[in-house]
Motif scaffolding. Structure first.
Motif, PDB file in Angstrom:
ATOM      1  N   LYS A   1      10.946   1.379   7.696  1.00  0.00           N
ATOM      2  CA  LYS A   1      11.995   1.805   8.627  1.00  0.00           C
ATOM      3  C   LYS A   1      12.069   3.314   8.783  1.00  0.00           C
ATOM      4  O   LYS A   1      12.950   3.812   9.460  1.00  0.00           O
ATOM      5  CB  LYS A   1      13.353   1.275   8.157  1.00  0.00           C
ATOM      6  CG  LYS A   1      13.425  -0.226   8.160  1.00  0.00           C
ATOM      7  CD  LYS A   1      14.746  -0.713   7.664  1.00  0.00           C
ATOM      8  CE  LYS A   1      14.749  -2.232   7.628  1.00  0.00           C
ATOM      9  NZ  LYS A   1      15.967  -2.760   7.047  1.00  0.00           N
ATOM     10  N   ALA A   2      11.172   4.025   8.152  1.00  0.00           N
ATOM     11  CA  ALA A   2      11.228   5.497   8.228  1.00  0.00           C
ATOM     12  C   ALA A   2      10.301   6.018   9.299  1.00  0.00           C
ATOM     13  O   ALA A   2       9.317   5.474   9.645  1.00  0.00           O
ATOM     14  CB  ALA A   2      10.866   6.120   6.891  1.00  0.00           C
TER      15      ALA A   2
ATOM     16  N   GLY B   1      16.308   7.134  -1.402  1.00  0.00           N
ATOM     17  CA  GLY B   1      16.575   6.337  -0.210  1.00  0.00           C
ATOM     18  C   GLY B   1      15.462   6.464   0.827  1.00  0.00           C
ATOM     19  O   GLY B   1      15.080   5.478   1.472  1.00  0.00           O
ATOM     20  N   PHE B   2      14.915   7.662   0.993  1.00  0.00           N
ATOM     21  CA  PHE B   2      13.795   7.861   1.907  1.00  0.00           C
ATOM     22  C   PHE B   2      12.580   7.059   1.458  1.00  0.00           C
ATOM     23  O   PHE B   2      11.892   6.445   2.278  1.00  0.00           O
ATOM     24  CB  PHE B   2      13.452   9.352   2.009  1.00  0.00           C
ATOM     25  CG  PHE B   2      12.178   9.621   2.754  1.00  0.00           C
ATOM     26  CD1 PHE B   2      12.126   9.476   4.126  1.00  0.00           C
ATOM     27  CD2 PHE B   2      11.041  10.021   2.077  1.00  0.00           C
ATOM     28  CE1 PHE B   2      10.954   9.715   4.807  1.00  0.00           C
ATOM     29  CE2 PHE B   2       9.867  10.271   2.753  1.00  0.00           C
ATOM     30  CZ  PHE B   2       9.822  10.120   4.123  1.00  0.00           C
ATOM     31  N   ASN B   3      12.311   7.048   0.161  1.00  0.00           N
ATOM     32  CA  ASN B   3      11.177   6.276  -0.355  1.00  0.00           C
ATOM     33  C   ASN B   3      11.379   4.780  -0.086  1.00  0.00           C
ATOM     34  O   ASN B   3      10.442   4.077   0.290  1.00  0.00           O
ATOM     35  CB  ASN B   3      10.987   6.512  -1.853  1.00  0.00           C
ATOM     36  CG  ASN B   3      10.301   7.825  -2.132  1.00  0.00           C
ATOM     37  OD1 ASN B   3       9.622   8.386  -1.274  1.00  0.00           O
ATOM     38  ND2 ASN B   3      10.481   8.328  -3.336  1.00  0.00           N
TER      39      ASN B   3
ATOM     40  N   MET C   1       0.828  -1.212   0.000  1.00  0.00           N
ATOM     41  CA  MET C   1       0.000   0.000   0.000  1.00  0.00           C
ATOM     42  C   MET C   1       0.865   1.266   0.000  1.00  0.00           C
ATOM     43  O   MET C   1       0.568   2.230  -0.707  1.00  0.00           O
ATOM     44  CB  MET C   1      -0.935  -0.001   1.219  1.00  0.00           C
ATOM     45  CG  MET C   1      -2.010  -1.062   1.161  1.00  0.00           C
ATOM     46  SD  MET C   1      -3.087  -0.861  -0.270  1.00  0.00           S
ATOM     47  CE  MET C   1      -3.944   0.618   0.190  1.00  0.00           C
ATOM     48  N   VAL C   2       1.931   1.255   0.778  1.00  0.00           N
ATOM     49  CA  VAL C   2       2.827   2.420   0.806  1.00  0.00           C
ATOM     50  C   VAL C   2       3.501   2.591  -0.550  1.00  0.00           C
ATOM     51  O   VAL C   2       3.616   3.715  -1.058  1.00  0.00           O
ATOM     52  CB  VAL C   2       3.864   2.283   1.945  1.00  0.00           C
ATOM     53  CG1 VAL C   2       4.959   3.318   1.817  1.00  0.00           C
ATOM     54  CG2 VAL C   2       3.183   2.395   3.292  1.00  0.00           C
ATOM     55  N   ALA C   3       3.935   1.487  -1.161  1.00  0.00           N
ATOM     56  CA  ALA C   3       4.584   1.574  -2.473  1.00  0.00           C
ATOM     57  C   ALA C   3       3.616   2.119  -3.521  1.00  0.00           C
ATOM     58  O   ALA C   3       3.990   2.957  -4.347  1.00  0.00           O
ATOM     59  CB  ALA C   3       5.105   0.203  -2.893  1.00  0.00           C
TER      60      ALA C   3
END
Length: 114
Positions: A113-114, A104-106, A13-15
């Motif tokens: 892990k963010a 990298g944040f994405n 879902m996040v992707a």
């Protein structure tokens, strides 16, 4: 029927959300900034190569030399071109750094892990 693990479902879902957000909001400004960088590289090349065009015009086409003005114009365009080249180099380095940090944040966001 088994439920998929919440971590995998959340990652999917996040992707999907990040994909839509990046396509709608981020792609336009990214291409705009890349176009600006290409334009600055073209301006740098033009400033660095313009003295050769002036020399060609003076030497081969028989144009009036114009005295010392031509020499000062050539020195000024080479100087501006070199300064712009240094500035564009650091601008490109910064753009690459920020873009890699955003990617990298994405990735960290998708992995949870963010």
């Amino acid at each position: 029927m088994e439920q998929p693990s919440s971590g995998i479902a959340r990652g999917i879902m996040v992707a999907f959300g990040l994909l839509l957000f990046n396509l709608i909001v981020m792609v336009g400004p990214l291409f705009g900034l890349l176009g600006g960088l290409v334009g600055l590289y073209a301006a740098t090349a033009g400033l660095l190569l313009s003295p050769f065009a002036l020399l060609f015009g003076i030497g081969f086409l028989g144009m009036e030399a114009g005295g010392t003005e031509s020499i000062f114009v050539m020195m000024a365009t080479i100087g501006l071109g070199l300064m712009l080249a240094v500035g564009v180099y650091y601008l490109t380095k910064g753009f690459y750094f920020l873009t890699s940090r955003y990617i990298g944040f994405n990735v960290r966001l998708i992995r949870g892990k963010a």
